[in-house]
Write a protein that holds these residues in place. Sequence first.
Motif, PDB file in Angstrom:
ATOM      1  N   SER A  73     -65.074 107.733 -51.844  1.00 49.47           N
ATOM      2  CA  SER A  73     -64.133 106.789 -51.247  1.00 49.47           C
ATOM      3  C   SER A  73     -64.834 105.940 -50.200  1.00 49.47           C
ATOM      4  CB  SER A  73     -62.960 107.523 -50.598  1.00 49.47           C
ATOM      5  OG  SER A  73     -62.134 106.602 -49.891  1.00 49.47           O
ATOM      6  N   THR A  74     -64.451 104.691 -50.105  1.00 50.52           N
ATOM      7  CA  THR A  74     -65.052 103.794 -49.116  1.00 50.52           C
ATOM      8  C   THR A  74     -64.723 104.209 -47.685  1.00 50.52           C
ATOM      9  OG1 THR A  74     -63.131 102.336 -49.341  1.00 50.52           O
ATOM     10  CG2 THR A  74     -65.099 101.790 -50.645  1.00 50.52           C
ATOM     11  N   LEU A  75     -63.694 105.048 -47.507  1.00 47.24           N
ATOM     12  CA  LEU A  75     -63.319 105.487 -46.152  1.00 47.24           C
ATOM     13  C   LEU A  75     -63.772 106.903 -45.839  1.00 47.24           C
ATOM     14  CD1 LEU A  75     -59.695 104.062 -45.619  1.00 47.24           C
ATOM     15  CD2 LEU A  75     -61.884 103.157 -44.783  1.00 47.24           C
ATOM     16  N   TYR A  76     -64.330 107.607 -46.813  1.00 44.34           N
ATOM     17  CA  TYR A  76     -64.729 109.001 -46.579  1.00 44.34           C
ATOM     18  C   TYR A  76     -65.728 109.068 -45.421  1.00 44.34           C
ATOM     19  CZ  TYR A  76     -66.362 113.754 -47.446  1.00 44.34           C
ATOM     20  OH  TYR A  76     -66.687 115.087 -47.311  1.00 44.34           O
ATOM     21  N   GLY A  77     -65.450 109.972 -44.486  1.00 43.60           N
ATOM     22  CA  GLY A  77     -66.343 110.136 -43.348  1.00 43.60           C
ATOM     23  C   GLY A  77     -66.008 109.276 -42.147  1.00 43.60           C
ATOM     24  N   THR A  78     -65.021 108.376 -42.276  1.00 44.78           N
ATOM     25  CA  THR A  78     -64.632 107.522 -41.146  1.00 44.78           C
ATOM     26  C   THR A  78     -63.541 108.201 -40.319  1.00 44.78           C
ATOM     27  OG1 THR A  78     -62.881 106.395 -42.406  1.00 44.78           O
ATOM     28  CG2 THR A  78     -65.118 105.459 -42.532  1.00 44.78           C
ATOM     29  N   ALA A  79     -63.304 107.639 -39.142  1.00 47.71           N
ATOM     30  CA  ALA A  79     -62.224 108.149 -38.299  1.00 47.71           C
ATOM     31  C   ALA A  79     -60.878 107.995 -39.000  1.00 47.71           C
ATOM     32  CB  ALA A  79     -62.212 107.407 -36.966  1.00 47.71           C
ATOM     33  N   TYR A  80     -60.719 106.881 -39.740  1.00 48.67           N
ATOM     34  CA  TYR A  80     -59.451 106.632 -40.428  1.00 48.67           C
ATOM     35  C   TYR A  80     -59.212 107.706 -41.493  1.00 48.67           C
ATOM     36  CZ  TYR A  80     -55.601 103.533 -41.878  1.00 48.67           C
ATOM     37  OH  TYR A  80     -54.365 102.979 -42.135  1.00 48.67           O
ATOM     38  N   TRP A  81     -60.257 108.066 -42.223  1.00 56.36           N
ATOM     39  CA  TRP A  81     -60.134 109.117 -43.240  1.00 56.36           C
ATOM     40  C   TRP A  81     -59.628 110.409 -42.600  1.00 56.36           C
ATOM     41  CZ3 TRP A  81     -60.528 109.397 -48.513  1.00 56.36           C
ATOM     42  CH2 TRP A  81     -60.673 110.669 -49.090  1.00 56.36           C
ATOM     43  N   GLY A  82     -60.136 110.710 -41.425  1.00 59.81           N
ATOM     44  CA  GLY A  82     -59.738 111.933 -40.737  1.00 59.81           C
ATOM     45  C   GLY A  82     -58.273 111.958 -40.361  1.00 59.81           C
ATOM     46  N   GLU A  83     -57.655 110.790 -40.236  1.00 65.35           N
ATOM     47  CA  GLU A  83     -56.243 110.694 -39.866  1.00 65.35           C
ATOM     48  C   GLU A  83     -55.307 110.714 -41.075  1.00 65.35           C
ATOM     49  OE1 GLU A  83     -55.726 107.192 -37.510  1.00 65.35           O
ATOM     50  OE2 GLU A  83     -57.472 107.646 -36.246  1.00 65.35           O
ATOM     51  N   LEU A  84     -55.850 110.511 -42.259  1.00 68.88           N
ATOM     52  CA  LEU A  84     -55.008 110.428 -43.449  1.00 68.88           C
ATOM     53  C   LEU A  84     -54.516 111.805 -43.884  1.00 68.88           C
ATOM     54  CD1 LEU A  84     -57.011 107.894 -45.677  1.00 68.88           C
ATOM     55  CD2 LEU A  84     -55.158 107.405 -44.058  1.00 68.88           C
ATOM     56  N   THR A  85     -53.316 111.826 -44.428  1.00 66.07           N
ATOM     57  CA  THR A  85     -52.807 113.062 -45.024  1.00 66.07           C
ATOM     58  C   THR A  85     -53.506 113.283 -46.361  1.00 66.07           C
ATOM     59  OG1 THR A  85     -51.058 111.965 -46.269  1.00 66.07           O
ATOM     60  CG2 THR A  85     -50.543 112.640 -43.991  1.00 66.07           C
ATOM     61  N   ASP A  86     -53.395 114.485 -46.893  1.00 65.69           N
ATOM     62  CA  ASP A  86     -53.990 114.784 -48.189  1.00 65.69           C
ATOM     63  C   ASP A  86     -53.415 113.871 -49.262  1.00 65.69           C
ATOM     64  OD1 ASP A  86     -55.711 116.495 -49.846  1.00 65.69           O
ATOM     65  OD2 ASP A  86     -53.841 117.204 -50.728  1.00 65.69           O
ATOM     66  N   ALA A  87     -52.128 113.617 -49.213  1.00 69.58           N
ATOM     67  CA  ALA A  87     -51.483 112.755 -50.215  1.00 69.58           C
ATOM     68  C   ALA A  87     -52.010 111.323 -50.105  1.00 69.58           C
ATOM     69  CB  ALA A  87     -49.974 112.776 -50.029  1.00 69.58           C
ATOM     70  N   GLN A  88     -52.229 110.842 -48.874  1.00 72.70           N
ATOM     71  CA  GLN A  88     -52.753 109.486 -48.691  1.00 72.70           C
ATOM     72  C   GLN A  88     -54.180 109.367 -49.213  1.00 72.70           C
ATOM     73  OE1 GLN A  88     -51.954 109.239 -44.402  1.00 72.70           O
ATOM     74  NE2 GLN A  88     -50.654 107.447 -44.795  1.00 72.70           N
ATOM     75  N   ARG A  89     -54.977 110.396 -48.984  1.00 73.71           N
ATOM     76  CA  ARG A  89     -56.355 110.372 -49.481  1.00 73.71           C
ATOM     77  C   ARG A  89     -56.375 110.323 -51.011  1.00 73.71           C
ATOM     78  NH1 ARG A  89     -58.972 115.164 -45.627  1.00 73.71           N
ATOM     79  NH2 ARG A  89     -58.991 113.951 -43.673  1.00 73.71           N
ATOM     80  N   LYS A  90     -55.527 111.103 -51.629  1.00 71.95           N
ATOM     81  CA  LYS A  90     -55.476 111.126 -53.095  1.00 71.95           C
ATOM     82  C   LYS A  90     -55.007 109.789 -53.651  1.00 71.95           C
ATOM     83  CE  LYS A  90     -54.962 116.138 -53.416  1.00 71.95           C
ATOM     84  NZ  LYS A  90     -54.048 117.286 -53.507  1.00 71.95           N
ATOM     85  N   GLU A  91     -54.003 109.204 -52.991  1.00 74.14           N
ATOM     86  CA  GLU A  91     -53.520 107.894 -53.455  1.00 74.14           C
ATOM     87  C   GLU A  91     -54.600 106.834 -53.286  1.00 74.14           C
ATOM     88  OE1 GLU A  91     -51.413 104.943 -55.140  1.00 74.14           O
ATOM     89  OE2 GLU A  91     -50.948 107.086 -55.170  1.00 74.14           O
ATOM     90  N   LEU A  92     -55.337 106.892 -52.184  1.00 73.55           N
ATOM     91  CA  LEU A  92     -56.415 105.924 -51.965  1.00 73.55           C
ATOM     92  C   LEU A  92     -57.482 106.049 -53.057  1.00 73.55           C
ATOM     93  CD1 LEU A  92     -57.924 103.763 -50.375  1.00 73.55           C
ATOM     94  CD2 LEU A  92     -58.874 105.600 -48.942  1.00 73.55           C
ATOM     95  N   THR A  93     -57.899 107.267 -53.375  1.00 69.83           N
ATOM     96  CA  THR A  93     -58.936 107.420 -54.404  1.00 69.83           C
ATOM     97  C   THR A  93     -58.432 106.987 -55.777  1.00 69.83           C
ATOM     98  OG1 THR A  93     -58.409 109.762 -54.853  1.00 69.83           O
ATOM     99  CG2 THR A  93     -60.082 109.301 -53.158  1.00 69.83           C
ATOM    100  N   ARG A  94     -57.138 107.133 -56.017  1.00 72.16           N
ATOM    101  CA  ARG A  94     -56.592 106.650 -57.298  1.00 72.16           C
ATOM    102  C   ARG A  94     -56.640 105.125 -57.362  1.00 72.16           C
ATOM    103  NH1 ARG A  94     -52.908 111.113 -56.530  1.00 72.16           N
ATOM    104  NH2 ARG A  94     -51.300 109.745 -55.652  1.00 72.16           N
ATOM    105  N   GLN A  95     -56.289 104.470 -56.251  1.00 76.65           N
ATOM    106  CA  GLN A  95     -56.338 103.011 -56.224  1.00 76.65           C
ATOM    107  C   GLN A  95     -57.791 102.510 -56.311  1.00 76.65           C
ATOM    108  OE1 GLN A  95     -53.666 100.886 -56.319  1.00 76.65           O
ATOM    109  NE2 GLN A  95     -52.362 102.704 -56.488  1.00 76.65           N
ATOM    110  N   GLU A  96     -58.691 103.206 -55.629  1.00 81.88           N
ATOM    111  CA  GLU A  96     -60.101 102.801 -55.673  1.00 81.88           C
ATOM    112  C   GLU A  96     -60.674 102.981 -57.082  1.00 81.88           C
ATOM    113  OE1 GLU A  96     -61.823 103.455 -51.185  1.00 81.88           O
ATOM    114  OE2 GLU A  96     -61.456 105.255 -52.384  1.00 81.88           O
TER     115      GLU A  96
END
Length: 295
Positions: A47-70
């Motif tokens: 993911s383009t956000l993996y390892g960022t501060a923003y990634w750390g704030e995302l819920t598990d569901a948000q992370r999964k949705e982001l990777t699906r869109q990416e």
Amino acid sequence: MGNKTSGDDVARRLLDSSAQLSYDPLTEVDWDTPLDTDFHGASPEWSTLYGTAYWGELTDAQRKELTRQEAASVAGTGIWFEMILQQMVLRDIYAKDPADDAVQWALTEIADECRHSIMFARGAKKLRAPAYRPRRVALELGRFFKTVAFGEAAYAAILVAEEVLDVMQRDWMRDERVVPFVRTINNIHVVEESRHMKFAREETRRHLAGAGRVRRRAHALLIAVAAYVIVTSMVNRKVYANAGLDEARALREAKANEHHKSMLRASCSGLMEFLDSVGLLTGPALRFYRRAHLV
């Protein structure tokens, strides 16, 4: 004559391989099972956000949705470049003997790419994503490139696009966190593109055998610019808003994400070695590869 024989031998082996191991995505991929949102669309480390501060704030569901869109955006970019690829290959073989193994392999490759484009489009739709397209300037540059590129410029650019996709998709297809139908799509693409990349390397070497210094340097730069446009088009900026994130903040953090840049560089190490070995890693070209974080 030696080069031609070598190319024909490669083409014949690739035709034999294709006859033994090819897939029909319409029947191989599970299109009917509803999307399971407990899975990612891609390995989260990509993911383009993996390892960022923003990634750390995302819920598990948000992370999964982001990777699906990416993942859907990468598929859209793949479709765009596969359409460019098909036109370049068709132009290259237009007046050649259709009985030649190399021409028959080129037609086989085009048939593969047609199936891959349909597969990617259906996959993105199943991921509940829109049809992500590159920016208008990238679309127009692609239109220009497919019109003027020939010989080693066309085949090396094909190699650049496929090599970057190949490494990330090898990770995704093995990752049990990724939704199963996407893993199948990635496996099909990796298996069939390995043959395409072998042919692209062979054709790049063959065309460069007759290239002078000026042509080699000009094409080295053209290939690098194409690589920059392709890689920077992979993840559409709209993926963040479509995943429910703050687009402006996500773009800022993605742009500064050193982890993602390191993933891209690692994925391209073999490609850069090949380009260097055939004299296509010139100083001006390197500037574009660095801007795209490929070296």
